[in-house]
Design an enzyme around this catalytic site. Sequence first.
Site, PDB file in Angstrom:
ATOM      1  N   GLU A   1       0.793  -1.232   0.000  1.00 35.80           N
ATOM      2  CA  GLU A   1       0.000   0.000   0.000  1.00 35.80           C
ATOM      3  C   GLU A   1       0.827   1.283   0.000  1.00 35.80           C
ATOM      4  O   GLU A   1       0.629   2.156   0.836  1.00 35.80           O
ATOM      5  CB  GLU A   1      -0.927   0.028   1.226  1.00 35.80           C
ATOM      6  CG  GLU A   1      -1.903  -1.118   1.255  1.00 35.80           C
ATOM      7  CD  GLU A   1      -2.853  -1.036   2.440  1.00 35.80           C
ATOM      8  OE1 GLU A   1      -4.056  -0.994   2.202  1.00 35.80           O
ATOM      9  OE2 GLU A   1      -2.380  -1.014   3.602  1.00 35.80           O
ATOM     10  N   VAL A   2       1.739   1.396  -0.938  1.00 39.81           N
ATOM     11  CA  VAL A   2       2.523   2.632  -1.015  1.00 39.81           C
ATOM     12  C   VAL A   2       1.722   3.677  -1.790  1.00 39.81           C
ATOM     13  O   VAL A   2       1.290   3.435  -2.915  1.00 39.81           O
ATOM     14  CB  VAL A   2       3.879   2.383  -1.701  1.00 39.81           C
ATOM     15  CG1 VAL A   2       4.706   3.663  -1.721  1.00 39.81           C
ATOM     16  CG2 VAL A   2       4.632   1.278  -0.981  1.00 39.81           C
TER      17      VAL A   2
END
Length: 537
Positions: A333-334
Amino acid sequence: MEVMCMVSCGRYTRPHFNLLLLIILQFGLHTVDGVWPLPQTFTSSAERYPLSPQALYFVYGSQSAAQQGCSVLDAAFKRYFSLIFPDYTSGNGVLRFSDGKPFIVEVSVDRDDCEGYPNEDSSERYNLSVCAGQASLNAQTVWGALRGLETFSQLVYEDDFGTYFVNKTEIDDFPRFQFRGILLDTSRHYLPVKAILKTLDAMAYSKFNVFHWHIVDDPSFPYQSSTYPDLSSKGAFHPMTHIYTQSDVRRVISHARLWGIRVLPEFDSPGHTLSWGKGQSDLLTPCYSGSTPSGTFGPVNPVLPSTYKFMGRLFKEVSSVFPDSYIHLGGDEVNFACWKSNPDVRAFMQKMGFGADFTKLEAFYMENIMNITLALNKTSIVWQDVFDYHEQRSSLSVVEVWRDGCYLCEVRRVTKAGLRVILASPWYLDKPGPTHNWARYYTVWPLAFKGSEEQKKLVIGGEVCMWGEYVDATNLTPRLWPRASAAAERLWSDEKQTSSVDKAFPRLQEFRCKLVRRGIQAEPLYVGHCKHEYQGL
Ligand SMILES: *[C@@H]1O[C@H](CO)[C@@H](O)[C@H](O)[C@H]1NC(C)=O
Protein backbone atom coordinates in the site's frame (compact mmCIF):
# COMPACT_ATOMS: atom_id res chain seq x y z
CA MET A 1 5.22 -55.48 29.33
CA GLU A 2 7.05 -53.45 26.73
CA VAL A 3 7.02 -56.31 24.25
CA MET A 4 3.32 -56.84 24.79
CA CYS A 5 2.73 -53.22 24.09
CA MET A 6 4.70 -53.33 20.87
CA VAL A 7 2.75 -56.33 19.73
CA SER A 8 -0.67 -55.04 20.60
CA CYS A 9 -0.24 -51.36 19.76
CA GLY A 10 2.90 -50.90 17.74
CA ARG A 11 3.35 -50.59 14.05
CA TYR A 12 3.07 -54.35 13.43
CA THR A 13 -0.65 -54.13 13.76
CA ARG A 14 -1.23 -50.70 12.31
CA PRO A 15 -2.81 -51.82 9.00
CA HIS A 16 -5.36 -53.67 11.07
CA PHE A 17 -6.10 -50.60 13.09
CA ASN A 18 -6.49 -48.44 10.03
CA LEU A 19 -9.10 -50.84 8.79
CA LEU A 20 -10.80 -50.70 12.14
CA LEU A 21 -10.64 -46.94 12.00
CA LEU A 22 -12.41 -46.91 8.66
CA ILE A 23 -15.18 -49.02 10.11
CA ILE A 24 -15.38 -46.78 13.16
CA LEU A 25 -15.63 -43.64 11.04
CA GLN A 26 -18.23 -45.23 8.79
CA PHE A 27 -20.53 -45.95 11.68
CA GLY A 28 -19.66 -42.85 13.60
CA LEU A 29 -19.09 -44.70 16.84
CA HIS A 30 -15.94 -42.93 17.95
CA THR A 31 -14.09 -39.89 16.80
CA VAL A 32 -10.99 -38.46 18.38
CA ASP A 33 -13.09 -36.36 20.67
CA GLY A 34 -11.62 -33.01 21.34
CA VAL A 35 -8.32 -33.28 19.49
CA TRP A 36 -8.03 -30.11 17.50
CA PRO A 37 -6.59 -29.79 14.90
CA LEU A 38 -7.51 -33.28 13.77
CA PRO A 39 -4.49 -35.62 13.60
CA GLN A 40 -3.60 -37.07 10.20
CA THR A 41 -4.13 -40.71 11.18
CA PHE A 42 -5.47 -42.11 14.39
CA THR A 43 -7.26 -45.00 15.98
CA SER A 44 -8.79 -45.11 19.40
CA SER A 45 -10.73 -47.64 21.37
CA ALA A 46 -12.92 -47.88 24.44
CA GLU A 47 -10.10 -49.35 26.49
CA ARG A 48 -9.12 -46.64 28.93
CA TYR A 49 -6.54 -46.03 31.62
CA PRO A 50 -6.86 -43.89 34.74
CA LEU A 51 -4.38 -41.09 35.37
CA SER A 52 -3.71 -39.18 38.54
CA PRO A 53 -1.59 -36.17 39.39
CA GLN A 54 0.34 -38.18 41.97
CA ALA A 55 1.36 -40.76 39.44
CA LEU A 56 1.81 -39.15 36.05
CA TYR A 57 5.43 -39.07 34.94
CA PHE A 58 7.03 -37.68 31.83
CA VAL A 59 10.35 -39.40 31.17
CA TYR A 60 12.99 -39.38 28.45
CA GLY A 61 13.16 -42.53 26.35
CA SER A 62 16.35 -44.53 26.79
CA GLN A 63 17.11 -44.41 23.05
CA SER A 64 16.35 -40.72 22.83
CA ALA A 65 18.96 -38.25 21.59
CA ALA A 66 17.69 -35.76 24.16
CA GLN A 67 18.43 -36.89 27.68
CA GLN A 68 17.77 -35.18 30.97
CA GLY A 69 18.26 -31.43 30.95
CA CYS A 70 16.62 -30.59 27.63
CA SER A 71 15.24 -27.12 28.39
CA VAL A 72 12.42 -27.29 25.84
CA LEU A 73 11.14 -30.66 27.02
CA ASP A 74 11.62 -29.99 30.75
CA ALA A 75 9.57 -26.80 30.44
CA ALA A 76 6.95 -28.61 28.35
CA PHE A 77 6.58 -31.42 30.91
CA LYS A 78 5.86 -28.86 33.63
CA ARG A 79 3.37 -26.92 31.50
CA TYR A 80 1.50 -29.96 30.29
CA PHE A 81 1.23 -31.35 33.79
CA SER A 82 -0.64 -28.16 34.79
CA LEU A 83 -2.74 -28.20 31.64
CA ILE A 84 -3.78 -31.81 32.21
CA PHE A 85 -4.60 -31.29 35.91
CA PRO A 86 -5.73 -27.65 36.13
CA ASP A 87 -7.45 -28.02 39.51
CA TYR A 88 -4.58 -29.85 41.10
CA THR A 89 -2.03 -27.21 40.22
CA SER A 90 -4.29 -24.28 41.09
CA GLY A 91 -4.99 -25.84 44.48
CA ASN A 92 -8.74 -26.20 43.84
CA GLY A 93 -8.74 -29.94 43.43
CA VAL A 94 -9.58 -32.57 45.96
CA LEU A 95 -6.41 -34.48 46.62
CA ARG A 96 -7.31 -38.05 45.92
CA PHE A 97 -4.80 -40.77 46.41
CA SER A 98 -4.35 -42.98 43.45
CA ASP A 99 -3.85 -46.70 43.59
CA GLY A 100 -0.20 -45.89 43.17
CA LYS A 101 0.11 -47.29 39.68
CA PRO A 102 2.24 -44.83 37.73
CA PHE A 103 1.28 -43.69 34.27
CA ILE A 104 4.43 -43.02 32.29
CA VAL A 105 4.70 -40.87 29.20
CA GLU A 106 7.99 -41.79 27.55
CA VAL A 107 9.25 -39.13 25.15
CA SER A 108 11.96 -39.83 22.57
CA VAL A 109 13.43 -37.56 19.93
CA ASP A 110 15.87 -38.48 17.17
CA ARG A 111 17.80 -35.23 17.34
CA ASP A 112 19.11 -33.41 20.36
CA ASP A 113 18.03 -29.96 19.20
CA CYS A 114 16.97 -28.59 22.59
CA GLU A 115 19.17 -25.54 22.53
CA GLY A 116 18.20 -24.22 19.11
CA TYR A 117 15.22 -22.46 17.63
CA PRO A 118 12.50 -23.97 15.47
CA ASN A 119 12.98 -23.06 11.82
CA GLU A 120 11.36 -23.42 8.41
CA ASP A 121 12.70 -26.96 7.98
CA SER A 122 11.91 -28.28 11.46
CA SER A 123 9.96 -31.51 11.38
CA GLU A 124 6.87 -31.44 13.57
CA ARG A 125 5.94 -35.04 12.94
CA TYR A 126 5.24 -37.28 15.92
CA ASN A 127 3.90 -40.67 16.74
CA LEU A 128 1.88 -41.14 19.90
CA SER A 129 0.90 -44.51 21.21
CA VAL A 130 -1.21 -44.88 24.34
CA CYS A 131 -1.34 -48.50 25.25
CA ALA A 132 -1.27 -50.90 28.19
CA GLY A 133 -1.36 -48.14 30.77
CA GLN A 134 1.45 -46.04 29.38
CA ALA A 135 2.20 -43.68 26.53
CA SER A 136 5.10 -43.44 24.19
CA LEU A 137 5.76 -40.37 22.11
CA ASN A 138 8.35 -40.41 19.33
CA ALA A 139 9.42 -37.47 17.20
CA GLN A 140 12.32 -36.47 15.01
CA THR A 141 12.74 -33.14 16.82
CA VAL A 142 11.79 -31.60 20.15
CA TRP A 143 9.35 -29.41 18.18
CA GLY A 144 7.50 -32.50 17.03
CA ALA A 145 7.52 -33.78 20.62
CA LEU A 146 5.81 -30.53 21.69
CA ARG A 147 3.00 -31.10 19.16
CA GLY A 148 2.62 -34.64 20.46
CA LEU A 149 2.42 -33.49 24.08
CA GLU A 150 -0.33 -31.06 23.08
CA THR A 151 -2.27 -33.91 21.49
CA PHE A 152 -1.72 -36.12 24.53
CA SER A 153 -3.02 -33.37 26.83
CA GLN A 154 -6.15 -33.10 24.71
CA LEU A 155 -6.78 -36.84 24.89
CA VAL A 156 -7.03 -36.79 28.68
CA TYR A 157 -10.54 -36.29 30.03
CA GLU A 158 -12.25 -36.18 33.40
CA ASP A 159 -15.32 -38.22 34.24
CA ASP A 160 -18.23 -37.00 36.38
CA PHE A 161 -16.48 -38.16 39.53
CA GLY A 162 -13.28 -36.26 38.85
CA THR A 163 -11.20 -39.21 37.72
CA TYR A 164 -8.95 -38.61 34.75
CA PHE A 165 -8.68 -41.08 31.89
CA VAL A 166 -6.96 -41.55 28.60
CA ASN A 167 -8.13 -44.10 26.05
CA LYS A 168 -6.02 -46.52 24.13
CA THR A 169 -4.96 -44.51 21.08
CA GLU A 170 -2.52 -44.69 18.19
CA ILE A 171 -1.68 -41.47 16.33
CA ASP A 172 0.72 -40.66 13.52
CA ASP A 173 0.60 -36.96 12.86
CA PHE A 174 2.29 -34.21 10.87
CA PRO A 175 1.26 -30.79 9.52
CA ARG A 176 -0.12 -30.33 6.03
CA PHE A 177 1.57 -26.92 5.77
CA GLN A 178 4.88 -25.97 7.29
CA PHE A 179 4.04 -22.26 7.93
CA ARG A 180 1.03 -21.66 10.20
CA GLY A 181 1.09 -18.12 11.50
CA ILE A 182 -0.72 -15.45 13.45
CA LEU A 183 -0.03 -11.77 12.87
CA LEU A 184 -0.38 -9.33 15.76
CA ASP A 185 -0.21 -5.59 15.11
CA THR A 186 1.43 -3.69 17.97
CA SER A 187 1.53 -0.30 16.26
CA ARG A 188 -2.13 0.67 15.94
CA HIS A 189 -2.61 -0.33 19.55
CA TYR A 190 0.11 -1.25 21.98
CA LEU A 191 -0.24 -4.80 23.29
CA PRO A 192 1.35 -5.44 26.71
CA VAL A 193 3.97 -8.19 26.68
CA LYS A 194 1.66 -10.32 28.85
CA ALA A 195 -1.02 -10.26 26.13
CA ILE A 196 1.54 -11.42 23.57
CA LEU A 197 2.77 -14.24 25.81
CA LYS A 198 -0.78 -15.40 26.44
CA THR A 199 -1.46 -15.41 22.71
CA LEU A 200 1.63 -17.57 22.19
CA ASP A 201 0.24 -20.07 24.72
CA ALA A 202 -3.10 -20.22 22.92
CA MET A 203 -1.33 -20.54 19.57
CA ALA A 204 0.45 -23.68 20.77
CA TYR A 205 -2.90 -25.23 21.77
CA SER A 206 -3.96 -24.99 18.10
CA LYS A 207 -0.48 -25.99 16.83
CA PHE A 208 0.31 -22.63 15.23
CA ASN A 209 4.06 -22.26 14.77
CA VAL A 210 4.83 -18.70 13.58
CA PHE A 211 4.23 -15.43 15.40
CA HIS A 212 4.36 -12.69 12.78
CA TRP A 213 5.09 -9.56 14.78
CA HIS A 214 3.89 -6.52 12.82
CA ILE A 215 5.74 -4.46 15.36
CA VAL A 216 5.77 -0.94 13.84
CA ASP A 217 3.59 1.02 11.43
CA ASP A 218 2.24 4.57 10.83
CA PRO A 219 0.66 5.20 14.26
CA SER A 220 3.53 4.19 16.53
CA PHE A 221 7.04 2.74 16.71
CA PRO A 222 7.19 0.73 19.95
CA TYR A 223 10.36 -1.27 19.13
CA GLN A 224 13.22 0.16 21.18
CA SER A 225 16.20 0.04 18.86
CA SER A 226 19.65 0.05 20.42
CA THR A 227 21.11 1.64 17.27
CA TYR A 228 18.39 4.29 16.87
CA PRO A 229 16.75 4.83 20.29
CA ASP A 230 14.98 7.98 19.03
CA LEU A 231 12.70 5.87 16.86
CA SER A 232 10.75 4.71 19.92
CA SER A 233 11.47 7.63 22.25
CA LYS A 234 9.86 9.93 19.69
CA GLY A 235 7.74 7.54 17.65
CA ALA A 236 6.04 5.38 20.31
CA PHE A 237 2.71 6.34 21.90
CA HIS A 238 4.71 6.78 25.10
CA PRO A 239 8.52 6.57 25.30
CA MET A 240 8.59 4.59 28.57
CA THR A 241 5.36 2.64 28.94
CA HIS A 242 4.38 1.85 25.33
CA ILE A 243 7.59 0.30 24.06
CA TYR A 244 9.20 -3.10 23.70
CA THR A 245 12.66 -3.02 25.23
CA GLN A 246 15.35 -5.40 24.11
CA SER A 247 14.60 -7.53 27.14
CA ASP A 248 10.85 -7.57 26.30
CA VAL A 249 11.70 -8.79 22.82
CA ARG A 250 14.03 -11.47 24.19
CA ARG A 251 11.28 -12.59 26.55
CA VAL A 252 8.80 -12.97 23.69
CA ILE A 253 11.33 -14.90 21.59
CA SER A 254 12.29 -17.28 24.37
CA HIS A 255 8.67 -17.89 25.41
CA ALA A 256 7.82 -18.62 21.78
CA ARG A 257 10.79 -20.98 21.46
CA LEU A 258 9.60 -23.06 24.39
CA TRP A 259 6.34 -23.61 22.49
CA GLY A 260 8.12 -24.34 19.20
CA ILE A 261 6.96 -21.03 17.73
CA ARG A 262 9.11 -18.89 15.44
CA VAL A 263 9.05 -15.13 15.81
CA LEU A 264 8.97 -13.37 12.46
CA PRO A 265 9.49 -9.61 12.77
CA GLU A 266 8.03 -7.21 10.21
CA PHE A 267 9.53 -3.79 9.59
CA ASP A 268 7.20 -2.59 6.87
CA SER A 269 8.50 0.06 4.45
CA PRO A 270 8.53 2.26 2.38
CA GLY A 271 4.83 2.96 3.19
CA HIS A 272 3.33 2.60 6.67
CA THR A 273 6.28 4.47 8.18
CA LEU A 274 4.92 7.81 9.46
CA SER A 275 5.99 7.04 13.04
CA TRP A 276 9.57 6.37 11.88
CA GLY A 277 9.93 9.96 10.72
CA LYS A 278 9.51 11.37 14.22
CA GLY A 279 12.80 9.94 15.42
CA GLN A 280 14.77 9.96 12.18
CA SER A 281 14.87 13.21 10.22
CA ASP A 282 15.29 13.11 6.43
CA LEU A 283 14.03 9.53 6.30
CA LEU A 284 10.56 10.28 4.92
CA THR A 285 9.77 12.07 1.66
CA PRO A 286 8.66 15.69 2.15
CA CYS A 287 5.40 16.20 0.24
CA TYR A 288 5.00 19.35 -1.85
CA SER A 289 2.06 21.51 -2.56
CA GLY A 290 2.98 23.20 -5.80
CA SER A 291 6.59 24.33 -5.54
CA THR A 292 6.85 24.46 -1.74
CA PRO A 293 7.00 21.70 0.90
CA SER A 294 3.57 21.29 2.49
CA GLY A 295 4.95 20.23 5.87
CA THR A 296 3.59 16.70 5.56
CA PHE A 297 5.53 13.55 4.85
CA GLY A 298 5.00 10.51 2.67
CA PRO A 299 6.72 7.13 2.32
CA VAL A 300 10.43 6.58 2.98
CA ASN A 301 12.54 8.72 0.66
CA PRO A 302 13.94 6.29 -1.92
CA VAL A 303 16.30 8.75 -3.61
CA LEU A 304 18.72 9.54 -0.77
CA PRO A 305 21.80 7.36 -0.11
CA SER A 306 21.34 8.13 3.61
CA THR A 307 18.07 6.15 3.53
CA TYR A 308 19.89 2.93 2.61
CA LYS A 309 22.63 3.55 5.14
CA PHE A 310 19.99 3.90 7.85
CA MET A 311 18.07 0.82 6.71
CA GLY A 312 21.29 -1.18 6.53
CA ARG A 313 22.14 -0.44 10.15
CA LEU A 314 18.58 -0.97 11.39
CA PHE A 315 18.19 -4.31 9.62
CA LYS A 316 21.60 -5.42 10.83
CA GLU A 317 20.39 -4.90 14.38
CA VAL A 318 17.01 -6.52 13.76
CA SER A 319 18.66 -9.52 12.10
CA SER A 320 20.75 -10.20 15.16
CA VAL A 321 17.95 -9.59 17.67
CA PHE A 322 15.50 -11.96 15.93
CA PRO A 323 17.05 -15.39 15.34
CA ASP A 324 14.58 -16.56 12.68
CA SER A 325 15.93 -16.93 9.15
CA TYR A 326 12.89 -15.08 7.77
CA ILE A 327 12.27 -11.37 7.94
CA HIS A 328 9.15 -9.57 6.70
CA LEU A 329 9.86 -6.40 4.73
CA GLY A 330 6.29 -5.29 4.08
CA GLY A 331 6.12 -3.26 0.89
CA ASP A 332 2.33 -2.91 0.82
CA GLU A 333 0.00 0.00 0.00
CA VAL A 334 2.52 2.63 -1.01
CA ASN A 335 0.79 5.90 -1.79
CA PHE A 336 2.55 7.51 -4.75
CA ALA A 337 0.95 10.99 -4.42
CA CYS A 338 3.69 12.37 -2.19
CA TRP A 339 6.51 10.94 -4.31
CA LYS A 340 4.82 12.50 -7.37
CA SER A 341 4.67 15.91 -5.71
CA ASN A 342 8.36 15.99 -4.77
CA PRO A 343 10.71 17.58 -7.37
CA ASP A 344 13.79 15.63 -6.19
CA VAL A 345 11.95 12.35 -6.57
CA ARG A 346 10.75 13.35 -10.04
CA ALA A 347 14.31 14.27 -11.05
CA PHE A 348 15.52 10.91 -9.80
CA MET A 349 12.81 9.14 -11.81
CA GLN A 350 14.03 10.92 -14.90
CA LYS A 351 17.65 10.06 -14.22
CA MET A 352 16.80 6.38 -13.71
CA GLY A 353 14.59 6.26 -16.81
CA PHE A 354 11.50 5.22 -14.86
CA GLY A 355 9.28 7.61 -16.83
CA ALA A 356 6.15 8.31 -14.83
CA ASP A 357 5.84 4.75 -13.53
CA PHE A 358 6.16 4.98 -9.76
CA THR A 359 5.82 1.22 -9.36
CA LYS A 360 9.33 1.09 -10.84
CA LEU A 361 10.55 3.37 -8.08
CA GLU A 362 8.97 1.17 -5.44
CA ALA A 363 10.53 -1.91 -7.06
CA PHE A 364 13.91 -0.14 -7.05
CA TYR A 365 13.54 0.65 -3.35
CA MET A 366 12.45 -2.86 -2.37
CA GLU A 367 15.28 -4.35 -4.43
CA ASN A 368 17.77 -2.36 -2.35
CA ILE A 369 16.15 -3.41 0.94
CA MET A 370 16.02 -7.06 -0.12
CA ASN A 371 19.72 -6.91 -1.02
CA ILE A 372 20.45 -5.58 2.46
CA THR A 373 18.64 -8.47 4.16
CA LEU A 374 20.03 -11.01 1.71
CA ALA A 375 23.54 -9.94 2.71
CA LEU A 376 22.47 -10.56 6.32
CA ASN A 377 21.53 -14.14 5.36
CA LYS A 378 17.80 -13.63 5.79
CA THR A 379 14.98 -14.87 3.62
CA SER A 380 12.67 -11.95 2.95
CA ILE A 381 8.90 -12.06 2.86
CA VAL A 382 6.98 -9.26 1.17
CA TRP A 383 3.29 -8.47 0.76
CA GLN A 384 1.86 -9.27 -2.66
CA ASP A 385 2.08 -5.64 -3.87
CA VAL A 386 5.82 -6.07 -4.33
CA PHE A 387 5.28 -9.09 -6.57
CA ASP A 388 2.66 -7.19 -8.56
CA TYR A 389 5.10 -4.31 -9.18
CA HIS A 390 8.33 -6.13 -9.57
CA GLU A 391 9.60 -6.83 -13.05
CA GLN A 392 12.82 -8.47 -11.98
CA ARG A 393 11.48 -11.20 -9.78
CA SER A 394 14.69 -13.07 -9.15
CA SER A 395 15.30 -11.31 -5.86
CA LEU A 396 11.88 -12.23 -4.44
CA SER A 397 11.52 -15.41 -2.43
CA VAL A 398 8.34 -15.51 -0.33
CA VAL A 399 5.19 -13.55 -1.16
CA GLU A 400 2.30 -13.09 1.25
CA VAL A 401 -1.06 -12.89 -0.52
CA TRP A 402 -3.43 -10.63 1.37
CA ARG A 403 -5.81 -8.87 -1.01
CA ASP A 404 -9.45 -9.88 -1.15
CA GLY A 405 -11.08 -11.00 -4.36
CA CYS A 406 -9.65 -13.85 -6.37
CA TYR A 407 -6.80 -14.64 -4.04
CA LEU A 408 -6.28 -18.07 -5.54
CA CYS A 409 -5.66 -16.37 -8.89
CA GLU A 410 -2.82 -14.50 -7.21
CA VAL A 411 -1.54 -17.69 -5.54
CA ARG A 412 -1.50 -19.27 -8.97
CA ARG A 413 0.44 -16.37 -10.51
CA VAL A 414 3.01 -16.21 -7.73
CA THR A 415 3.67 -19.95 -7.72
CA LYS A 416 3.85 -19.91 -11.52
CA ALA A 417 6.74 -17.47 -11.15
CA GLY A 418 8.41 -20.10 -8.94
CA LEU A 419 8.00 -18.16 -5.70
CA ARG A 420 6.77 -19.41 -2.35
CA VAL A 421 3.39 -18.24 -1.03
CA ILE A 422 1.85 -17.58 2.36
CA LEU A 423 -1.91 -17.13 2.15
CA ALA A 424 -3.55 -14.52 4.39
CA SER A 425 -6.55 -13.15 2.41
CA PRO A 426 -9.24 -15.46 3.79
CA TRP A 427 -8.10 -15.10 7.39
CA TYR A 428 -8.46 -11.41 8.29
CA LEU A 429 -9.93 -12.01 11.71
CA ASP A 430 -9.65 -8.43 12.95
CA LYS A 431 -12.90 -7.58 11.21
CA PRO A 432 -15.53 -8.11 13.87
CA GLY A 433 -18.22 -10.58 13.06
CA PRO A 434 -20.43 -13.12 14.70
CA THR A 435 -18.55 -16.06 16.09
CA HIS A 436 -20.68 -18.48 14.12
CA ASN A 437 -18.99 -17.43 10.93
CA TRP A 438 -15.99 -19.49 12.04
CA ALA A 439 -17.02 -21.76 9.17
CA ARG A 440 -15.92 -19.07 6.72
CA TYR A 441 -12.38 -19.53 7.96
CA TYR A 442 -12.73 -23.30 7.89
CA THR A 443 -14.01 -23.74 4.35
CA VAL A 444 -10.88 -22.38 2.69
CA TRP A 445 -9.12 -24.54 0.11
CA PRO A 446 -5.62 -23.09 -0.36
CA LEU A 447 -4.62 -25.49 -3.14
CA ALA A 448 -7.82 -25.31 -5.20
CA PHE A 449 -6.18 -23.56 -8.14
CA LYS A 450 -5.07 -24.89 -11.50
CA GLY A 451 -1.38 -25.59 -11.33
CA SER A 452 1.33 -28.23 -11.31
CA GLU A 453 2.40 -30.29 -8.32
CA GLU A 454 5.50 -28.09 -8.10
CA GLN A 455 3.31 -25.00 -7.86
CA LYS A 456 1.23 -26.51 -5.04
CA LYS A 457 4.37 -27.33 -3.10
CA LEU A 458 5.28 -23.65 -3.20
CA VAL A 459 2.27 -22.82 -1.02
CA ILE A 460 4.12 -23.09 2.27
CA GLY A 461 1.21 -22.15 4.50
CA GLY A 462 -1.12 -19.48 5.74
CA GLU A 463 -1.60 -16.83 8.30
CA VAL A 464 -4.34 -15.36 10.45
CA CYS A 465 -4.09 -11.55 10.54
CA MET A 466 -5.24 -9.58 13.58
CA TRP A 467 -4.78 -5.94 12.57
CA GLY A 468 -4.95 -3.47 15.39
CA GLU A 469 -7.25 -0.59 14.40
CA TYR A 470 -10.06 -1.92 16.59
CA VAL A 471 -8.12 -4.42 18.69
CA ASP A 472 -6.17 -4.07 21.90
CA ALA A 473 -5.64 -6.25 24.96
CA THR A 474 -9.32 -5.92 25.97
CA ASN A 475 -10.72 -7.78 22.97
CA LEU A 476 -7.76 -9.54 21.36
CA THR A 477 -8.39 -12.98 22.81
CA PRO A 478 -12.12 -13.41 22.12
CA ARG A 479 -11.68 -11.99 18.64
CA LEU A 480 -8.94 -14.49 17.88
CA TRP A 481 -10.30 -17.62 19.52
CA PRO A 482 -11.79 -19.96 18.61
CA ARG A 483 -12.04 -18.58 15.05
CA ALA A 484 -8.27 -18.77 14.51
CA SER A 485 -8.49 -22.43 15.51
CA ALA A 486 -10.67 -23.02 12.44
CA ALA A 487 -7.80 -21.74 10.28
CA ALA A 488 -5.35 -23.82 12.34
CA GLU A 489 -7.14 -27.04 11.46
CA ARG A 490 -7.23 -26.08 7.79
CA LEU A 491 -3.46 -25.57 7.86
CA TRP A 492 -2.58 -28.65 9.89
CA SER A 493 -5.05 -31.41 9.03
CA ASP A 494 -5.85 -33.51 6.01
CA GLU A 495 -8.33 -31.64 3.82
CA LYS A 496 -10.52 -34.62 2.92
CA GLN A 497 -10.98 -35.64 6.55
CA THR A 498 -11.90 -32.11 7.58
CA SER A 499 -14.12 -30.91 4.75
CA SER A 500 -17.38 -31.03 6.70
CA VAL A 501 -18.37 -28.06 8.85
CA ASP A 502 -21.09 -30.11 10.54
CA LYS A 503 -18.65 -32.79 11.61
CA ALA A 504 -16.14 -30.24 12.84
CA PHE A 505 -18.64 -28.24 14.87
CA PRO A 506 -19.02 -30.46 17.99
CA ARG A 507 -15.29 -31.05 18.10
CA LEU A 508 -14.57 -27.31 17.86
CA GLN A 509 -17.15 -26.66 20.59
CA GLU A 510 -15.38 -29.13 22.81
CA PHE A 511 -12.01 -27.62 21.97
CA ARG A 512 -13.31 -24.14 22.74
CA CYS A 513 -14.36 -25.37 26.19
CA LYS A 514 -10.85 -26.73 26.60
CA LEU A 515 -9.44 -23.28 25.79
CA VAL A 516 -11.77 -21.74 28.38
CA ARG A 517 -10.67 -24.35 30.91
CA ARG A 518 -7.09 -23.24 30.22
CA GLY A 519 -7.96 -19.63 30.97
CA ILE A 520 -8.30 -18.43 27.37
CA GLN A 521 -11.33 -16.15 26.89
CA ALA A 522 -12.46 -17.86 23.70
CA GLU A 523 -15.91 -16.74 22.49
CA PRO A 524 -18.81 -19.19 22.48
CA LEU A 525 -19.76 -20.66 19.10
CA TYR A 526 -23.44 -21.04 19.83
CA VAL A 527 -25.97 -21.88 22.55
CA GLY A 528 -24.58 -24.36 25.03
CA HIS A 529 -22.41 -24.78 28.07
CA CYS A 530 -18.98 -25.90 29.13
CA LYS A 531 -18.50 -28.24 32.06
CA HIS A 532 -16.16 -25.63 33.52
CA GLU A 533 -17.24 -22.09 32.66
CA TYR A 534 -14.78 -19.22 32.49
CA GLN A 535 -13.66 -18.30 36.01
CA GLY A 536 -10.92 -15.81 35.38
CA LEU A 537 -12.82 -12.62 36.18
C1 LIG B 1 -13.07 -43.92 25.61
O1 LIG B 1 -13.53 -44.97 26.38
C2 LIG B 1 -14.86 -44.82 26.88
C3 LIG B 1 -15.25 -45.99 27.74
O2 LIG B 1 -14.20 -46.80 28.10
C4 LIG B 1 -15.83 -44.68 25.72
O3 LIG B 1 -17.13 -44.45 26.21
C5 LIG B 1 -15.38 -43.52 24.83
O4 LIG B 1 -16.22 -43.45 23.71
C6 LIG B 1 -13.95 -43.73 24.39
N1 LIG B 1 -13.51 -42.58 23.63
C7 LIG B 1 -12.87 -42.70 22.47
C8 LIG B 1 -12.45 -41.43 21.84
O5 LIG B 1 -12.63 -43.75 21.94
